[in-house]
Motif scaffolding. Structure first.
Motif, PDB file in Angstrom:
ATOM      1  N   VAL A  55     -10.017   2.317 -12.407  1.00  0.00           N
ATOM      2  CA  VAL A  55      -9.403   1.034 -12.098  1.00  0.00           C
ATOM      3  C   VAL A  55      -7.962   1.019 -12.587  1.00  0.00           C
ATOM      4  O   VAL A  55      -7.662   1.445 -13.697  1.00  0.00           O
ATOM      5  CB  VAL A  55     -10.204  -0.107 -12.757  1.00  0.00           C
ATOM      6  N   ALA A  56      -7.072   0.532 -11.757  1.00  0.00           N
ATOM      7  CA  ALA A  56      -5.659   0.375 -12.131  1.00  0.00           C
ATOM      8  C   ALA A  56      -5.251  -1.058 -11.858  1.00  0.00           C
ATOM      9  O   ALA A  56      -5.473  -1.569 -10.763  1.00  0.00           O
ATOM     10  CB  ALA A  56      -4.780   1.326 -11.349  1.00  0.00           C
ATOM     11  N   GLN A  57      -4.690  -1.707 -12.856  1.00  0.00           N
ATOM     12  CA  GLN A  57      -4.229  -3.079 -12.701  1.00  0.00           C
ATOM     13  C   GLN A  57      -2.713  -3.092 -12.817  1.00  0.00           C
ATOM     14  O   GLN A  57      -2.158  -2.714 -13.845  1.00  0.00           O
ATOM     15  CB  GLN A  57      -4.831  -3.988 -13.776  1.00  0.00           C
ATOM     16  N   VAL A  58      -2.046  -3.532 -11.765  1.00  0.00           N
ATOM     17  CA  VAL A  58      -0.588  -3.605 -11.743  1.00  0.00           C
ATOM     18  C   VAL A  58      -0.199  -5.069 -11.860  1.00  0.00           C
ATOM     19  O   VAL A  58      -0.536  -5.879 -10.999  1.00  0.00           O
ATOM     20  CB  VAL A  58      -0.016  -2.993 -10.441  1.00  0.00           C
ATOM     21  N   ILE A  59       0.508  -5.392 -12.921  1.00  0.00           N
ATOM     22  CA  ILE A  59       0.936  -6.777 -13.121  1.00  0.00           C
ATOM     23  C   ILE A  59       2.248  -7.040 -12.395  1.00  0.00           C
ATOM     24  O   ILE A  59       2.414  -8.057 -11.742  1.00  0.00           O
ATOM     25  CB  ILE A  59       1.108  -7.074 -14.634  1.00  0.00           C
ATOM     26  N   SER A  60       3.171  -6.105 -12.500  1.00  0.00           N
ATOM     27  CA  SER A  60       4.483  -6.317 -11.909  1.00  0.00           C
ATOM     28  C   SER A  60       5.118  -4.977 -11.574  1.00  0.00           C
ATOM     29  O   SER A  60       4.948  -4.001 -12.295  1.00  0.00           O
ATOM     30  CB  SER A  60       5.372  -7.085 -12.888  1.00  0.00           C
ATOM     31  N   ILE A 102      -0.510   6.242  -6.875  1.00  0.00           N
ATOM     32  CA  ILE A 102      -1.748   6.841  -7.356  1.00  0.00           C
ATOM     33  C   ILE A 102      -2.161   7.865  -6.300  1.00  0.00           C
ATOM     34  O   ILE A 102      -2.346   7.516  -5.146  1.00  0.00           O
ATOM     35  CB  ILE A 102      -2.864   5.803  -7.557  1.00  0.00           C
ATOM     36  N   GLY A 103      -2.283   9.108  -6.697  1.00  0.00           N
ATOM     37  CA  GLY A 103      -2.696  10.135  -5.756  1.00  0.00           C
ATOM     38  C   GLY A 103      -1.633  11.201  -5.582  1.00  0.00           C
ATOM     39  O   GLY A 103      -0.643  11.257  -6.298  1.00  0.00           O
ATOM     40  N   ASP A 104      -1.848  12.065  -4.599  1.00  0.00           N
ATOM     41  CA  ASP A 104      -0.934  13.166  -4.340  1.00  0.00           C
ATOM     42  C   ASP A 104       0.323  12.646  -3.654  1.00  0.00           C
ATOM     43  O   ASP A 104       0.268  11.758  -2.799  1.00  0.00           O
ATOM     44  CB  ASP A 104      -1.597  14.208  -3.447  1.00  0.00           C
TER      45      ASP A 104
END
Length: 73
Positions: free
Chosen positions: A7-12, A21-23
């Motif tokens: 899980v990745a949470q991006v606030i800003s 995220i990824g190649d």
């Protein structure tokens, strides 16, 4: 090399930033800015004494193009 990302949470995310995220083959955030400042503007520290009796900043720029970023890809 592929990876499993949880899980990745991006606030800003800023205006000239990249989130990936990824190649990826190539990432190139591009931005430009022009800063005008008078004498003693970027001084930092404790106990500074700056005396500028006559200081003026010339902001006239007649060339119109300083550092083009159009062909940087």
């Amino acid at each position: 090399m592929p990876a499993i990302v949880g899980v990745a949470q991006v606030i800003s995310v800023g205006g000239s930033s990249i989130f990936n995220i990824g190649d990826v083959y190539k990432m190139m955030p591009i931005s430009n800015a022009k800063t005008f400042s008078g004498s003693g503007s970027f001084n930092t520290g404790d106990g500074l004494k700056i005396t500028n009796y006559r200081s003026s900043t010339n902001t006239y720029d007649n060339d119109g193009l300083d550092q083009p970023i159009a062909a940087n890809a």
